[in-house]
Write a protein that holds these residues in place. Structure first.
Motif, PDB file in Angstrom:
ATOM      1  N   LEU A  37       0.826  -1.213   0.000  1.00 46.90           N
ATOM      2  CA  LEU A  37       0.000   0.000   0.000  1.00 46.90           C
ATOM      3  C   LEU A  37       0.859   1.263   0.000  1.00 46.90           C
ATOM      4  O   LEU A  37       0.507   2.263  -0.635  1.00 46.90           O
ATOM      5  N   LEU A  38       1.977   1.231   0.691  1.00 46.18           N
ATOM      6  CA  LEU A  38       2.877   2.387   0.670  1.00 46.18           C
ATOM      7  C   LEU A  38       3.426   2.620  -0.735  1.00 46.18           C
ATOM      8  O   LEU A  38       3.574   3.764  -1.166  1.00 46.18           O
ATOM      9  N   ASP A  39       3.718   1.523  -1.444  1.00 43.51           N
ATOM     10  CA  ASP A  39       4.148   1.679  -2.840  1.00 43.51           C
ATOM     11  C   ASP A  39       3.019   2.264  -3.684  1.00 43.51           C
ATOM     12  O   ASP A  39       3.258   3.072  -4.588  1.00 43.51           O
ATOM     13  N   LEU A  40       1.792   1.842  -3.397  1.00 40.54           N
ATOM     14  CA  LEU A  40       0.640   2.294  -4.163  1.00 40.54           C
ATOM     15  C   LEU A  40       0.277   3.747  -3.872  1.00 40.54           C
ATOM     16  O   LEU A  40      -0.287   4.435  -4.734  1.00 40.54           O
ATOM     17  N   LEU A  41       0.630   4.219  -2.694  1.00 43.65           N
ATOM     18  CA  LEU A  41       0.195   5.549  -2.257  1.00 43.65           C
ATOM     19  C   LEU A  41       0.601   6.641  -3.236  1.00 43.65           C
ATOM     20  O   LEU A  41      -0.177   7.568  -3.503  1.00 43.65           O
ATOM     21  N   ASP A  42       1.789   6.558  -3.757  1.00 40.93           N
ATOM     22  CA  ASP A  42       2.281   7.602  -4.662  1.00 40.93           C
ATOM     23  C   ASP A  42       2.213   7.193  -6.127  1.00 40.93           C
ATOM     24  O   ASP A  42       2.769   7.865  -7.000  1.00 40.93           O
ATOM     25  N   THR A  43       1.514   6.094  -6.412  1.00 39.82           N
ATOM     26  CA  THR A  43       1.316   5.673  -7.796  1.00 39.82           C
ATOM     27  C   THR A  43       0.108   6.397  -8.377  1.00 39.82           C
ATOM     28  O   THR A  43      -0.975   6.357  -7.786  1.00 39.82           O
ATOM     29  N   PRO A  44       0.251   7.084  -9.489  1.00 39.89           N
ATOM     30  CA  PRO A  44      -0.907   7.763 -10.078  1.00 39.89           C
ATOM     31  C   PRO A  44      -2.022   6.783 -10.411  1.00 39.89           C
ATOM     32  O   PRO A  44      -1.771   5.631 -10.784  1.00 39.89           O
ATOM     33  N   ALA A  45      -3.259   7.239 -10.291  1.00 44.89           N
ATOM     34  CA  ALA A  45      -4.401   6.379 -10.588  1.00 44.89           C
ATOM     35  C   ALA A  45      -4.340   5.851 -12.013  1.00 44.89           C
ATOM     36  O   ALA A  45      -4.745   4.709 -12.277  1.00 44.89           O
ATOM     37  N   ALA A  46      -3.824   6.662 -12.931  1.00 43.52           N
ATOM     38  CA  ALA A  46      -3.773   6.247 -14.337  1.00 43.52           C
ATOM     39  C   ALA A  46      -2.852   5.053 -14.552  1.00 43.52           C
ATOM     40  O   ALA A  46      -2.982   4.336 -15.550  1.00 43.52           O
ATOM     41  N   GLU A  47      -1.925   4.820 -13.626  1.00 45.17           N
ATOM     42  CA  GLU A  47      -0.981   3.708 -13.761  1.00 45.17           C
ATOM     43  C   GLU A  47      -1.467   2.440 -13.077  1.00 45.17           C
ATOM     44  O   GLU A  47      -0.796   1.403 -13.147  1.00 45.17           O
ATOM     45  N   PHE A  48      -2.616   2.515 -12.407  1.00 47.96           N
ATOM     46  CA  PHE A  48      -3.129   1.330 -11.726  1.00 47.96           C
ATOM     47  C   PHE A  48      -4.133   0.639 -12.646  1.00 47.96           C
ATOM     48  O   PHE A  48      -4.943   1.299 -13.297  1.00 47.96           O
ATOM     49  N   PRO A  49      -4.127  -0.692 -12.700  1.00 46.25           N
ATOM     50  CA  PRO A  49      -4.999  -1.395 -13.658  1.00 46.25           C
ATOM     51  C   PRO A  49      -6.453  -1.531 -13.184  1.00 46.25           C
ATOM     52  O   PRO A  49      -6.962  -2.632 -12.956  1.00 46.25           O
ATOM     53  N   TYR A  50      -7.110  -0.398 -13.034  1.00 42.93           N
ATOM     54  CA  TYR A  50      -8.532  -0.445 -12.693  1.00 42.93           C
ATOM     55  C   TYR A  50      -9.299  -1.039 -13.872  1.00 42.93           C
ATOM     56  O   TYR A  50      -9.132  -0.621 -15.015  1.00 42.93           O
ATOM     57  N   ASP A  51     -10.153  -2.004 -13.570  1.00 47.02           N
ATOM     58  CA  ASP A  51     -10.890  -2.699 -14.622  1.00 47.02           C
ATOM     59  C   ASP A  51     -12.361  -2.752 -14.226  1.00 47.02           C
ATOM     60  O   ASP A  51     -12.717  -3.369 -13.209  1.00 47.02           O
ATOM     61  N   PRO A  52     -13.243  -2.136 -15.002  1.00 51.16           N
ATOM     62  CA  PRO A  52     -14.656  -2.088 -14.612  1.00 51.16           C
ATOM     63  C   PRO A  52     -15.329  -3.454 -14.545  1.00 51.16           C
ATOM     64  O   PRO A  52     -16.392  -3.581 -13.928  1.00 51.16           O
ATOM     65  N   VAL A  53     -14.736  -4.474 -15.121  1.00 57.20           N
ATOM     66  CA  VAL A  53     -15.368  -5.786 -15.069  1.00 57.20           C
ATOM     67  C   VAL A  53     -15.437  -6.310 -13.635  1.00 57.20           C
ATOM     68  O   VAL A  53     -16.271  -7.179 -13.317  1.00 57.20           O
ATOM     69  N   TYR A  54     -14.610  -5.778 -12.740  1.00 54.77           N
ATOM     70  CA  TYR A  54     -14.609  -6.229 -11.347  1.00 54.77           C
ATOM     71  C   TYR A  54     -15.582  -5.430 -10.468  1.00 54.77           C
ATOM     72  O   TYR A  54     -15.706  -5.729  -9.292  1.00 54.77           O
ATOM     73  N   GLY A  55     -16.213  -4.440 -11.012  1.00 48.01           N
ATOM     74  CA  GLY A  55     -17.301  -3.796 -10.282  1.00 48.01           C
ATOM     75  C   GLY A  55     -17.066  -2.379  -9.863  1.00 48.01           C
ATOM     76  O   GLY A  55     -17.865  -1.505 -10.149  1.00 48.01           O
TER      77      GLY A  55
END
Length: 502
Positions: free
Chosen positions: A72-90
């Motif tokens: 989570l600490l690594d994720l904290l400063d990761t831009p949202a655009a770089e995270f693999p958000y996928d609408p198929v998961y809800g």
């Protein structure tokens, strides 16, 4: 209609026997996942606070929480655009769960102990809402200060104040502008109140009735920089009235600008010629080369209407039984978008006010015409000759009508005397000095010296009051931001300690 569920799709070990229908993904899941950029950082902070609290209250050991804290600490400063958000998961939360599970395996499941995804989402949204309200608050304070500065600059600029667009009484243009600055002060109060409601922590609410785990809700709130704890867990999870308060405060701030814009469009027209907008606030006609359209003003008015529509929609979706998704499904994006729009419009309004060129000669000429001191004369006659005001009013009204019938533009002593005799049956000893003193615009304005009045002294006094309130707002804003930053620093330090211990 059934389809194979995507890998890691939540619920397939239970009653969810199919993947989501593409229509559901398109109309529902994609909408929720679209909020991911808004919620991204706040979800990570909510997760970190939850993990730290689970270790502090003894539910998790440090070594159990450490891998999650590190991820989570690594994720904290990761831009949202770089995270693999996928609408198929809800939604954003489920996409994050899937990605953490892919990276960490079953250990990722510890993150969901004692809370619903709804709790994490509510926390994340309130964190984002606080920031947006602080931004809007700063914008409104800037508008108040800029309007107060223009009011000071025109504290002695004579103009004919109007009602129904009819010349009414002598006043100053600074007094006119000060009214909008005063409204801005009230908007600061409303935004601060809305912030206080958004600043109540839902953390530790569990499903709805609280968690059976020994978590400290006060400590959780402090870790997230909240100013208070939501006093009722079900209410903290489901009530949306605080969202309506935020959008209402934003809409009212822009409604003031819409009213000002409506006035300025009239005043800037050639028929009035009271003022000129800065060229940067205007644009040309494609066809008519002589035109200078005050484009910024309809932007303000249209934006105000749009915000009222969004507020109405938000209130309408709240007309459900309690504990429903209807009033939250669209709310995150709508509320955040409304406050962002309000901020853009307030900044535009500040630029409009700052760039105004006021034509003082035209205003002064109008202030001396159209019998704007008629009420002053009636009051003087009532006091000087002990008349009741309605009789004095009729005397001056008769004198104005007679002057206009003779194509005149100014009252004269004979006309006023004749009107007095017609109304009272007595020739009042009206003198030239009395008449001049009562209707001369500078004197008429100077006489309006009550607190908040139109005299130059009172206009300047009021503008200084507005500037003091704007300065206090800036201090309040800075203190809230500092508190939030300090809480985040302490939370990440605690998470790093757990991650290091693992």
């Amino acid at each position: 209609m059934t389809s194979p569920p995507p890998q890691g799709y939540l619920g397939t070990a239970g009653r969810i026997t199919s993947g989501p229908a593409p229509e559901l993904v398109e109309a529902g899941y994609a909408l929720e996942t679209g909020d991911a950029p808004l919620l991204h950082r706040g979800l990570t902070l909510a997760d970190l606070a939850h993990l730290v609290e689970l270790t502090d209250c003894g539910v998790l050991r440090h070594d159990e929480a450490a891998p999650l804290c590190a991820a989570l600490l690594d994720l904290l400063d990761t831009p949202a655009a770089e995270f693999p958000y996928d609408p198929v998961y809800g939604d954003a939360y489920n996409s994050r769960e899937r990605e953490l599970e892919r990276a960490l395996g079953p250990a990722a499941g510890r993150l969901h102990l004692g809370r619903t995804r709804r709790e994490a989402g509510r926390i994340a949204f309130r964190l984002a809402l606080r920031d947006k309200l602080l931004d809007l608050h700063a914008d409104v304070a800037a508008f108040a200060a800029a309007t107060a500065d223009q009011a000071t600059a025109h504290a002695a600029t004579l103009w004919a104040d109007t009602t129904y667009l009819q010349p009414a009484q002598p006043s100053t243009f600074g007094h006119y502008l000060g009214g909008f600055a005063e409204q801005a002060i009230r908007h600061l109060d409303r935004i601060e109140t809305a912030y206080g409601r958004a600043d109540a922590s839902p953390a530790g609410a569990g499903g709805a009735g609280g968690t059976r785990l020994p978590m400290d809700r006060d400590r959780l709130a402090r870790r997230l920089g909240f100013g208070s704890v939501g006093p009722h867990t079900r209410d903290a999870m489901w009530s949306a009235d605080a969202l309506a308060d935020a959008v209402a405060a934003a809409a009212q701030a822009v409604a003031t600008l819409s009213q000002l814009a409506s006035d300025l469009e009239i005043f800037a027209s050639p028929a009035f010629g009271y003022l000129t907008l800065d060229a940067s606030m205007c644009r040309a006609s494609v066809l008519m080369p002589q035109k200078r359209n005050p484009y910024a003003l309809p932007v303000l008015r249209g934006g105000a209407g749009t915000l009222l529509g969004r507020l109405t929609g938000l209130l309408a979706t709240g007309l459900t039984p309690s504990a429903r998704t209807d009033n939250w499904l669209y709310a995150y994006g709508e509320v955040a978008g409304a406050i962002d729009l309000a901020g853009r419009l307030v900044r535009l309004g500040t630029a409009v006010v700052t760039g105004l060129t006021v034509h003082t000669d035209v205003l002064a000429e109008q202030a001396a015409r159209h019998f704007t001191a008629a009420a002053d004369l009636a009051e003087e006659l009532a006091q000087r000759f002990r008349l009741d005001y309605r009789t004095a009013y009729r005397v001056v009204g008769r004198a104005v009508a007679a002057t206009l019938a003779d194509a005149g533009t100014e009252l004269t002593v004979p006309t006023v005397q004749a009107a007095a005799e017609d109304i009272t049956g007595t020739a009042l000893p009206v003198t030239a000095d009395l008449l001049a003193a009562a209707i001369e615009p500078v004197s008429a304005v100077a006489a309006r010296d009550v607190p908040g009045g139109a005299s130059p002294r009172r206009v300047q006094e009021h503008a200084q009051r507005v500037r003091r309130r704007a300065a206090a707002a800036r201090r309040w804003n800075a203190a809230r931001r500092a508190h939030i930053a300090e809480a985040e620093a302490q939370l990440t330090a605690a998470a790093k300690e757990i991650a290091g211990a693992g």
